[in-house]
Every structure is written in C-alpha cells, then in structure tokens.
Write an enzyme that holds these catalytic residues in place. Structure first.
Site, PDB file in Angstrom:
ATOM      1  N   LEU A  14      -7.002   2.307  15.719  1.00  0.00           N
ATOM      2  CA  LEU A  14      -7.445   1.094  15.040  1.00  0.00           C
ATOM      3  C   LEU A  14      -6.843   1.114  13.640  1.00  0.00           C
ATOM      4  O   LEU A  14      -6.677   2.179  13.042  1.00  0.00           O
ATOM      5  CB  LEU A  14      -8.980   1.047  14.937  1.00  0.00           C
ATOM      6  CG  LEU A  14      -9.777   0.904  16.231  1.00  0.00           C
ATOM      7  CD1 LEU A  14     -11.272   0.998  15.937  1.00  0.00           C
ATOM      8  CD2 LEU A  14      -9.464  -0.409  16.934  1.00  0.00           C
ATOM      9  N   ASP A  15      -6.540  -0.065  13.118  1.00  0.00           N
ATOM     10  CA  ASP A  15      -6.028  -0.141  11.758  1.00  0.00           C
ATOM     11  C   ASP A  15      -7.046   0.441  10.781  1.00  0.00           C
ATOM     12  O   ASP A  15      -8.249   0.472  11.062  1.00  0.00           O
ATOM     13  CB  ASP A  15      -5.737  -1.592  11.374  1.00  0.00           C
ATOM     14  CG  ASP A  15      -4.659  -2.223  12.243  1.00  0.00           C
ATOM     15  OD1 ASP A  15      -3.861  -1.466  12.820  1.00  0.00           O
ATOM     16  OD2 ASP A  15      -4.634  -3.464  12.341  1.00  0.00           O
ATOM     17  N   LYS A  16      -6.581   0.844   9.618  1.00  0.00           N
ATOM     18  CA  LYS A  16      -7.435   1.459   8.601  1.00  0.00           C
ATOM     19  C   LYS A  16      -8.684   0.619   8.322  1.00  0.00           C
ATOM     20  O   LYS A  16      -9.792   1.148   8.255  1.00  0.00           O
ATOM     21  CB  LYS A  16      -6.637   1.652   7.312  1.00  0.00           C
ATOM     22  CG  LYS A  16      -7.444   2.184   6.144  1.00  0.00           C
ATOM     23  CD  LYS A  16      -6.596   2.293   4.890  1.00  0.00           C
ATOM     24  CE  LYS A  16      -7.425   2.744   3.696  1.00  0.00           C
ATOM     25  NZ  LYS A  16      -6.608   2.837   2.459  1.00  0.00           N
TER      26      LYS A  16
END
Length: 323
Positions: free
Chosen positions: A140-142
């Site tokens: 997942l993105d940051k």
C-alpha cells in the site's frame, strides 16, 4: 542492509510422475525451497542443464531426465529488525493480516532506509528474514491505510503470490473522491511510469494492463464515497484511474490537482478539505484462500478516524444546505 551470494549445486532425476509438465513447473515441485521465478531465471542464464544440454522453461518433461543445477543464490538482504508497533488483525502459523497505518512505508527504499513495515515485521517475527521481501505479498502507498497480508512460510508465500497473480486475492478499498458520481463502473486503462515525471505513474497506451471496478457507496453534494475492487495491482492504480475519469481522490497531492472548493460549501467542509493532507483511500477488506486448509477467509477493518471525520462533515454539509 547486507547482501551476499552463495553457490548451489544440485543433481536430480525427474520422476515420471512429472511427465508432460513444463521444466520450470517440475523443478518448482522438486525444489520447494526455491521459487518458480528463481528457477526460471536459472534456466534463462544457462545454470540448469537437462541431460547435459541447455533447455527452456517451457520444455516438456518426459520423465527420467537428469538435471544439473549450478547456480548462484542471492541471499536475502539483512534488514534491521525494529520495535515498531503493529496493528495485527489476525495471525496464525502461516500468515499475518496487518492494518497498516497512514504514514508507514511498507518496504525500505530510497529515502526510507528503515522504520518501515518490513522492519517492524522482522522484530515481530524474526523468521521472516529468510523469506523474499520478508513475506510481504503486496503493498500500500505510504499514505494509504488498511489491510495487508504477509506470508510466514515459503509455501504460504507461493500460494498467496499465485492467488495475486491469478487475481483471486480479494482487495477492496473505500475512497472519497471529488464529484457526484451517478453509478459504478469499470476502468480498464494501462498504467506505466510517466514518460517525463519518473516518480509518477500515468495512463500509457503501451503500459501494463490495469483494471479497477468501483461502485457508489454514498453521495454527497459535490463528492462521492466509493467502494473499489482491484482486479490488477499496478503502482498507484486507484489514484491514477480515478484521476483519469476526472474524479480524483480527496487529499491526493500527486494526482488530485488543486483542491476543488465552492462558495456553497460550509466553512467546516472547506477547512477539512484544506487540511486533508493524504489521499482519502483505505483498504478496508481482504479475502484469500488460506494456504493450509484451502478455505476462503475475508477480513474487514473500519475506516480510520480522519476519513470518518471527513464523511461526517460531508453529511453535515448536505443537512446545512437543505435547511
């Protein structure tokens, strides 16, 4: 991080039970300590000989062949284990389900050498050091929160990676986007690196196949809450696709463009939109076939507080304008 390499030498005879299989398929069964991708790489570089001859991964096996493997094995990077709190939703001997918090990077990389989910996982389960990517199946993105699955054994890693490849790993998200959407749909648009801005992704005709399904969960005056299901898993896929259909995700500074405000919005809504500094995107559901008992299991996790507050303000904005 430290890496080194070691040589491995194998000689084996392929049993007739594997007759008519591809070479890479047969060897993956006979060498469970190595991934099929690793075996394919060895075949491609000439590190595997069949009856003394070079072969291809797709070569059909008859049974009885002598296979010689003289290959270099890349050791796993020795990432540092760090005591970082984790929100563990489920864990058994085979896998871990994590609810990733906003701001946590999944894997060490440029600009994020440590303090990542991977470092936290190694502290929680040191045996993950022996697995590729410490057992992390997807990312997942940051600034995207929500559910992730981590494999604790090589067999589980293979099973879950296969499910991801075959698109049977269920990943569902909730997003709050600009614009009032009338109905759901499917976005089928290939994604690749932006031709000029290399840190961004973009719709590129020659890019990788990318498919996103969405439906409307709730409508507001000028925004919509969506439930989104990924069929493929390209980098930034949901964010790029939603921007592509002109409904960017609230708070997405990379793909969202300027904050969209109007005079009819309540002061509270204007304030929260200005202050929402991360994409309003949450991986709320995850489903998979358990690698050991082959049963389908599904998990759901509640929305984080910042998205709950945003929804509350959006609903209140409707009420104010109906008075």
């Amino acid at each position: 991080m430290n890496t080194d390499h070691k040589k491995t030498n194998y000689q084996l005879t392929i049993p007739e039970i594997h007759a008519n299989k591809r070479l890479d398929q047969a060897l993956a069964k006979l060498m469970p300590d190595y991934s099929r991708t690793q075996i394919q790489e060895w075949i491609a570089t000439g590190s595997i000989l069949v009856n003394g001859n070079l072969a291809k991964a797709k070569t059909k096996i008859k049974g009885g062949e002598t296979v010689l493997i003289e290959a270099t094995v890349k050791s796993q990077p020795q990432w540092e284990a760090q005591a970082i709190p984790l929100h563990i939703v489920y864990e058994d001997a085979t896998l871990i389900i994590i609810n990733k918090s906003v701001g946590m990077v999944v894997h060490p990389g440029a600009g994020n050498a440590d303090r990542t989910l991977l470092n936290a996982l190694l502290h929680h389960a040191p045996q993950l050091q022996s697995l590729p990517r410490a057992g992390i199946i997807h990312r997942l993105d940051k600034d995207t929160s929500g559910l992730l699955v981590i494999a604790k054994t090589l067999a589980a890693l293979k099973s879950l990676s296969h499910q991801l490849k075959k698109r049977t790993l269920l990943r569902e998200y909730q997003a709050i986007v600009y614009g009032t959407m009338i109905s759901g749909g499917t976005i089928n648009a290939p994604i690749d690196r932006h031709p000029l801005q290399r840190k961004r992704m973009a719709i590129v005709e020659t890019g990788k196949n990318a498919i996103t399904h969405y439906r409307v969960a709730e409508k507001y005056r000028a925004h919509s809450r969506l439930k989104i299901r990924l069929e493929t898993g390209r980098t930034h896929q949901i964010r790029v696709h939603m921007a592509h259909i002109h409904h960017p995700i609230i708070g997405d500074s990379v793909y969202g463009g300027r904050i969209q405000l109007s005079k009819s919005m309540s002061p509270e809504l204007i304030d929260v939109l200005k202050q929402f500094k991360r994409q309003a995107l949450h991986a709320f559901a995850l489903g998979l076939i358990h690698p050991e008992n082959n049963e389908f299991i599904r998990w759901e996790i509640d929305l984080p507080e910042d998205m709950k507050q945003l929804i509350h303000i959006l609903r209140d904005d409707i009420t104010r304008n109906n008075k």
